[in-house]
Design a protein around this motif. Structure first.
Motif, PDB file in Angstrom:
ATOM      1  N   TRP A 213       0.783  -1.149  -0.080  1.00 59.31           N
ATOM      2  CA  TRP A 213      -0.104   0.119  -0.013  1.00 59.31           C
ATOM      3  C   TRP A 213       0.915   1.152  -0.141  1.00 59.31           C
ATOM      4  O   TRP A 213       0.601   2.117  -0.825  1.00 59.31           O
ATOM      5  CB  TRP A 213      -0.999   0.096   1.349  1.00 59.31           C
ATOM      6  N   LYS A 214       1.958   1.173   0.934  1.00 57.93           N
ATOM      7  CA  LYS A 214       2.818   2.441   0.778  1.00 57.93           C
ATOM      8  C   LYS A 214       3.611   2.489  -0.535  1.00 57.93           C
ATOM      9  O   LYS A 214       3.899   3.703  -0.915  1.00 57.93           O
ATOM     10  CB  LYS A 214       3.912   2.011   1.934  1.00 57.93           C
ATOM     11  N   ALA A 215       3.855   1.569  -1.432  1.00 59.96           N
ATOM     12  CA  ALA A 215       4.604   1.476  -2.352  1.00 59.96           C
ATOM     13  C   ALA A 215       3.638   2.087  -3.589  1.00 59.96           C
ATOM     14  O   ALA A 215       4.291   2.446  -4.738  1.00 59.96           O
ATOM     15  CB  ALA A 215       5.316   0.212  -2.763  1.00 59.96           C
ATOM     16  N   VAL A 216       2.304   2.199  -3.353  1.00 62.07           N
ATOM     17  CA  VAL A 216       1.456   2.780  -4.729  1.00 62.07           C
ATOM     18  C   VAL A 216       1.777   4.002  -4.933  1.00 62.07           C
ATOM     19  O   VAL A 216       1.680   4.905  -3.885  1.00 62.07           O
ATOM     20  CB  VAL A 216       0.097   2.309  -3.958  1.00 62.07           C
ATOM     21  N   GLY A 217       1.971   4.481  -5.898  1.00 64.83           N
ATOM     22  CA  GLY A 217       2.119   5.747  -6.333  1.00 64.83           C
ATOM     23  C   GLY A 217       3.532   6.332  -6.373  1.00 64.83           C
ATOM     24  O   GLY A 217       3.734   7.339  -6.635  1.00 64.83           O
ATOM     25  N   MET A 218       4.579   5.310  -5.981  1.00 64.00           N
ATOM     26  CA  MET A 218       5.778   5.744  -5.994  1.00 64.00           C
ATOM     27  C   MET A 218       6.363   5.789  -7.272  1.00 64.00           C
ATOM     28  O   MET A 218       6.258   4.558  -8.091  1.00 64.00           O
ATOM     29  CB  MET A 218       6.640   4.928  -4.938  1.00 64.00           C
ATOM     30  N   HIS A 219       7.324   6.832  -7.520  1.00 63.45           N
ATOM     31  CA  HIS A 219       7.894   6.850  -8.893  1.00 63.45           C
ATOM     32  C   HIS A 219       9.176   7.153  -8.674  1.00 63.45           C
ATOM     33  O   HIS A 219       9.774   8.021  -7.997  1.00 63.45           O
ATOM     34  CB  HIS A 219       7.300   7.910  -9.760  1.00 63.45           C
ATOM     35  N   PRO A 220      10.340   6.400  -9.190  1.00 62.09           N
ATOM     36  CA  PRO A 220       9.910   4.919  -9.756  1.00 62.09           C
ATOM     37  C   PRO A 220       9.504   3.903  -8.994  1.00 62.09           C
ATOM     38  O   PRO A 220       9.686   4.152  -7.669  1.00 62.09           O
ATOM     39  CB  PRO A 220      11.307   4.607 -10.438  1.00 62.09           C
ATOM     40  N   GLU A 221       9.026   2.945  -9.529  1.00 60.30           N
ATOM     41  CA  GLU A 221       8.407   1.896  -8.708  1.00 60.30           C
ATOM     42  C   GLU A 221       9.659   1.053  -8.081  1.00 60.30           C
ATOM     43  O   GLU A 221      10.517   0.599  -8.717  1.00 60.30           O
ATOM     44  CB  GLU A 221       7.809   0.747  -9.709  1.00 60.30           C
TER      45      GLU A 221
END
Length: 377
Positions: free
Chosen positions: A258-266
């Motif tokens: 859930w925390k990794a959602v929306g992080m760029h880059p993945e």
């Protein structure tokens, strides 16, 4: 470098011990009420939390809520430390060779079950002392008239159980039943007291209130009594440990995703995602403890009730000589559940769920809080 490692280890040890003590202290009154409901209920009666609360306050006051607290705290310091230590050692083998330190839910389940079994072996003697102290706090206090006749205890009974006063009324009744026999014994009651099975005067073992000190337990029941209820205890802690760590790992993985959602880059690894907040980890631990307590509660009841049974050494010896078979179905024999406890296995389940969830939340949360103050950033 070696000194820094020692300081880091000492900081983690202090944080762990203090967090376990705090979690146990906060949740201990719930454990006392839960235990009284488990051992005080029967197939035909149900002891409610209100009744247990009133009885405890009447007989022991507010201090009765913490009867046996020292025993459980000492046992949980060793037991919980062993649980997490064994779990970390086993999961280290799973993570060995992997680029990402990842443990699957099934791997956490197996490691947690093994860790719980080892914990049960360590904590069992401390739980026995704790259970009997809690039961004694809600039991009637021996009257002064009964204590005054302590000198009538036979020497053999006095060696088996220090400070115990037999029921002379029951002894007189037993002697009256034998009066129809032709005997010229000058002191029939004194002779009856020489037999271990007549220490209560009724043919029944003494109450747990009279057999709660380690010296009394060992002298009357033997060293094996310290691990009374080991079968249900091992199953309970194995189920608890497996479900606790597997559900905690599942929630931990879900929160990371859930925390990794929306992080760029993945992010390519958990290290790039970053650590979770201590509050989120504590809430996950509390929820996992609640679920694990619900799944293992039946075995906890079986263990608690078996620890409230005084089984003198001569009875254990007779059972071994006669090759006594455990009662119940095959599953009950393997797990140590007595058939008479079938209807009371889930008594007090909500209290244990609340106690376990609260204790898990407090232990993990206070552990992270203590580390923030002890370990420099």
């Amino acid at each position: 470098m070696f000194i820094l490692q020692e300081q880091l280890f000492a900081s983690h040890a202090v944080a762990g011990v203090s967090s376990i003590a705090l979690g146990t202290a906060v949740s201990y009154p719930l454990d006392t009420i839960k235990l009284l409901i488990q051992v005080g209920s029967g197939s035909n009666k149900q002891l409610t939390a209100t009744q247990a609360l009133v009885r405890l306050r009447t007989l022991s006051g507010y201090s009765g809520f913490y009867s046996g607290f020292g025993w459980l705290t000492l046992g949980r310091i060793f037991g919980v430390g062993t649980r997490f230590g064994v779990y970390e050692i086993l999961t280290a083998f799973y993570k060995d060779g992997r680029e990402d330190s990842y443990v699957s839910v099934s791997e956490a389940l197996m490691a947690g079950m093994a860790a719980g079994a080892v914990e049960s072996l360590i904590i069992s003697p401390f739980e026995l002392m704790k259970v009997r102290a809690q039961v004694s706090s809600a039991s009637q206090i021996q009257s002064a008239s009964s204590v005054a006749i302590n000198g009538t205890v036979a020497p053999f009974s006095r060696r088996l159980l220090h400070g115990y006063t037999p029921d002379l009324k029951a002894l007189n009744h037993s002697a009256g039943l034998l009066s129809i026999l032709t005997t010229k014994h000058p002191n029939l009651i004194g002779a009856l007291q020489e037999f271990p099975w007549m220490m209560t005067g009724s043919g029944r073992p003494p109450s747990v209130c009279n057999v709660r000190r380690p010296s009394d337990i060992v002298s009357l029941e033997g060293w094996g009594a310290l691990w009374r209820g080991l079968r249900p205890g091992v199953v309970r802690d194995s189920v608890f440990g497996g479900i606790f760590f597997s559900s905690w790992q599942f929630l931990h993985r879900a929160m990371l995703d859930w925390k990794a959602v929306g992080m760029h880059p993945e992010p390519r690894s958990d290290e790039e995602i970053g650590p979770l907040s201590p509050l989120a980890v504590s809430v996950a631990a509390g929820f996992s403890g609640t679920v694990a307590a619900a799944a293992s509660h039946g075995f906890d009841t079986a263990k608690s009730r078996s620890q409230c049974v005084v089984l003198p050494k001569y009875v254990s010896m007779e059972r071994k000589m006669l090759k006594w078979t455990r009662p119940g179905k095959r599953f009950e024999r393997l797990t140590g559940i007595h058939p008479s406890d079938r209807t009371v296995l889930f008594r007090g389940i909500w209290l244990r769920m609340a106690r376990s969830g609260l204790a898990s939340f407090m232990i993990v949360g206070s552990y992270f809080l203590a580390l923030d103050h002890l370990v420099p950033s």
